[in-house]
Design a protein around this motif. Structure first.
Motif, PDB file in Angstrom:
ATOM      1  N   LEU A  57       0.782  -1.231   0.000  1.00  0.00           N
ATOM      2  CA  LEU A  57       0.000   0.000   0.000  1.00  0.00           C
ATOM      3  C   LEU A  57       0.809   1.274   0.000  1.00  0.00           C
ATOM      4  N   ALA A  58       2.034   1.225   0.464  1.00  0.00           N
ATOM      5  CA  ALA A  58       2.827   2.454   0.537  1.00  0.00           C
ATOM      6  C   ALA A  58       4.307   2.129   0.532  1.00  0.00           C
ATOM      7  N   GLY A  59       5.078   3.040  -0.056  1.00  0.00           N
ATOM      8  CA  GLY A  59       6.530   2.919  -0.076  1.00  0.00           C
ATOM      9  C   GLY A  59       7.103   4.268  -0.476  1.00  0.00           C
ATOM     10  N   ARG A  60       8.323   4.269  -0.916  1.00  0.00           N
ATOM     11  CA  ARG A  60       8.942   5.509  -1.400  1.00  0.00           C
ATOM     12  C   ARG A  60       9.282   5.353  -2.878  1.00  0.00           C
ATOM     13  N   ASN A  61       9.048   6.392  -3.635  1.00  0.00           N
ATOM     14  CA  ASN A  61       9.363   6.349  -5.055  1.00  0.00           C
ATOM     15  C   ASN A  61      10.838   6.656  -5.286  1.00  0.00           C
TER      16      ASN A  61
ATOM     17  N   ALA B  71       4.731   7.092  -1.732  1.00  0.00           N
ATOM     18  CA  ALA B  71       3.871   6.835  -2.890  1.00  0.00           C
ATOM     19  C   ALA B  71       3.177   5.499  -2.696  1.00  0.00           C
ATOM     20  N   GLY B  72       1.981   5.379  -3.272  1.00  0.00           N
ATOM     21  CA  GLY B  72       1.268   4.117  -3.172  1.00  0.00           C
ATOM     22  C   GLY B  72      -0.230   4.318  -3.130  1.00  0.00           C
ATOM     23  N   VAL B  73      -0.944   3.212  -3.003  1.00  0.00           N
ATOM     24  CA  VAL B  73      -2.399   3.231  -3.022  1.00  0.00           C
ATOM     25  C   VAL B  73      -2.954   4.074  -1.873  1.00  0.00           C
ATOM     26  N   SER B  74      -2.410   3.911  -0.671  1.00  0.00           N
ATOM     27  CA  SER B  74      -2.940   4.656   0.472  1.00  0.00           C
ATOM     28  C   SER B  74      -2.704   6.161   0.314  1.00  0.00           C
ATOM     29  N   ILE B  75      -1.581   6.540  -0.268  1.00  0.00           N
ATOM     30  CA  ILE B  75      -1.310   7.967  -0.493  1.00  0.00           C
ATOM     31  C   ILE B  75      -2.303   8.532  -1.513  1.00  0.00           C
ATOM     32  N   ASP B  76      -2.582   7.757  -2.566  1.00  0.00           N
ATOM     33  CA  ASP B  76      -3.549   8.206  -3.570  1.00  0.00           C
ATOM     34  C   ASP B  76      -4.933   8.399  -2.947  1.00  0.00           C
ATOM     35  N   LEU B  77      -5.327   7.481  -2.091  1.00  0.00           N
ATOM     36  CA  LEU B  77      -6.630   7.591  -1.433  1.00  0.00           C
ATOM     37  C   LEU B  77      -6.664   8.791  -0.489  1.00  0.00           C
ATOM     38  N   ALA B  78      -5.581   9.010   0.246  1.00  0.00           N
ATOM     39  CA  ALA B  78      -5.528  10.148   1.165  1.00  0.00           C
ATOM     40  C   ALA B  78      -5.687  11.457   0.410  1.00  0.00           C
ATOM     41  N   ARG B  79      -4.989  11.582  -0.681  1.00  0.00           N
ATOM     42  CA  ARG B  79      -5.056  12.823  -1.457  1.00  0.00           C
ATOM     43  C   ARG B  79      -6.425  13.001  -2.120  1.00  0.00           C
ATOM     44  N   ALA B  80      -7.029  11.893  -2.546  1.00  0.00           N
ATOM     45  CA  ALA B  80      -8.368  11.978  -3.135  1.00  0.00           C
ATOM     46  C   ALA B  80      -9.389  12.416  -2.092  1.00  0.00           C
ATOM     47  N   PHE B  81      -9.244  11.918  -0.861  1.00  0.00           N
ATOM     48  CA  PHE B  81     -10.187  12.317   0.182  1.00  0.00           C
ATOM     49  C   PHE B  81      -9.978  13.775   0.577  1.00  0.00           C
ATOM     50  N   ALA B  82      -8.734  14.214   0.626  1.00  0.00           N
ATOM     51  CA  ALA B  82      -8.464  15.622   0.906  1.00  0.00           C
ATOM     52  C   ALA B  82      -9.087  16.511  -0.177  1.00  0.00           C
ATOM     53  N   GLU B  83      -8.980  16.073  -1.418  1.00  0.00           N
ATOM     54  CA  GLU B  83      -9.595  16.815  -2.519  1.00  0.00           C
ATOM     55  C   GLU B  83     -11.108  16.870  -2.335  1.00  0.00           C
ATOM     56  N   ARG B  84     -11.692  15.754  -1.911  1.00  0.00           N
ATOM     57  CA  ARG B  84     -13.132  15.719  -1.669  1.00  0.00           C
ATOM     58  C   ARG B  84     -13.526  16.711  -0.575  1.00  0.00           C
ATOM     59  N   LEU B  85     -12.668  16.823   0.445  1.00  0.00           N
ATOM     60  CA  LEU B  85     -12.924  17.755   1.538  1.00  0.00           C
ATOM     61  C   LEU B  85     -12.642  19.206   1.143  1.00  0.00           C
ATOM     62  N   GLY B  86     -11.867  19.388   0.071  1.00  0.00           N
ATOM     63  CA  GLY B  86     -11.491  20.723  -0.359  1.00  0.00           C
ATOM     64  C   GLY B  86     -10.376  21.325   0.470  1.00  0.00           C
ATOM     65  N   VAL B  87      -9.461  20.461   0.971  1.00  0.00           N
ATOM     66  CA  VAL B  87      -8.366  20.927   1.824  1.00  0.00           C
ATOM     67  C   VAL B  87      -7.046  20.326   1.341  1.00  0.00           C
ATOM     68  N   GLY B  88      -5.951  20.803   1.911  1.00  0.00           N
ATOM     69  CA  GLY B  88      -4.656  20.219   1.616  1.00  0.00           C
ATOM     70  C   GLY B  88      -4.461  18.907   2.352  1.00  0.00           C
ATOM     71  N   CYS B  89      -3.511  18.107   1.882  1.00  0.00           N
ATOM     72  CA  CYS B  89      -3.221  16.804   2.488  1.00  0.00           C
ATOM     73  C   CYS B  89      -1.797  16.810   3.042  1.00  0.00           C
ATOM     74  N   GLU B  90      -1.677  16.505   4.315  1.00  0.00           N
ATOM     75  CA  GLU B  90      -0.368  16.406   4.966  1.00  0.00           C
ATOM     76  C   GLU B  90      -0.120  14.947   5.324  1.00  0.00           C
TER      77      GLU B  90
END
Length: 245
Positions: A30-34, A40-59
């Motif tokens: 699910l996650a590693g380093r590029n 980078a990885g599936v969990s990072i993609d999901l986190a950023r997609a949810f942040a986008e849904r919320l309309g906020v930045g992702c840390e």
């Protein structure tokens, strides 16, 4: 994308103004380093997609071990996380349904007499797992006769197994397969000893409405093909998108 979430839900997930996502690098599925050393990885993609849904930045709040990632969410140092569902992790965390299913497997030396998973749990057998991992939690309940020895983290399981001359290494099937191919003289026992249900989670104190919003997001990401596409993009093999809840 669907309509933006209500303000009260956005506030429930972002008390600091951004979405803090707890990322566990100990699970290579699910996650590693590029190549640039960035998470980078599936969990990072999901986190950023949810942040986008919320309309906020992702840390991204990055950890090398599952246990530390769990504690970050439980202690509200992070707003969401990505965990294997386990009863012991339920205190202080609310889970969604799983989005990915991952197999847990056993690895032994090529000349080991073991040929089947059922042969592992006997007196005197030493099994190495990553401390605090889902495999540690599961096997601590299930193994009645074999002894469990803990590596510092999941990626350290095979090196620890080798260094201690233990009998069995237990962990993510794909990680064990990669280690066996890299090191040689090792093999996996057939099949699996468990299936990990990988889910998203949030601090329990954020409430049922926030939990329902996160659960709905996960279901949408599965149904839309987002999870499957992320797995393909990151070269994930041997895991499967979880069925609809």
């Amino acid at each position: 994308m669907s309509t933006p979430l209500p303000t009260e839900i956005v506030q429930a997930f972002t008390p600091t103004g951004v979405l803090r996502a707890s990322i566990n690098l100990g699970n290579p599925i699910l996650a590693g380093r590029n190549a640039a050393g960035e998470p980078a990885g599936v969990s990072i993609d999901l986190a950023r997609a949810f942040a986008e849904r919320l309309g906020v930045g992702c840390e991204l709040v990055v950890f090398e071990k599952a246990q530390a990632s769990v504690e970050a969410v439980r202690g509200e140092q992070a707003d969401i996380g990505f965990f294997a569902i386990d009863p012991l992790r339920g205190e202080g965390i609310r889970f969604t349904a799983p989005y990915v299913l991952i197999e847990g497997a056993y690895l032994v030396r090529q000349d080991s007499p073991l040929a089947d998973n059922a042969e592992v749990d006997v007196p005197g057998r030493r099994v190495v797992v990553g401390q605090g991992s889902a495999y540690d939690l599961f096997l601590s309940r299930e193994l009645k006769s074999a002894s469990i020895e803990r590596a510092p983290s999941s990626p350290d399981v095979v090196p620890t197994f080798m260094a201690r001359n233990a009998d069995v290494a237990a962990g993510v099937k794909q990680q064990l397969e990669a280690d066996a191919a890299r090191l040689g003289g090792l093999r996996l026992l057939p099949g699996r000893f468990m299936v990990i249900q990988q889910a998203m989670g949030l601090p329990a104190g954020r409430g049922e409405t926030a939990q329902a919003a996160l659960a709905a997001f996960v279901e949408e990401m599965k149904a839309s093909g987002f999870v499957a596409e992320a797995m393909k993009r990151h070269g994930v093999q041997g895991a499967a998108v979880a069925p609809a809840a």
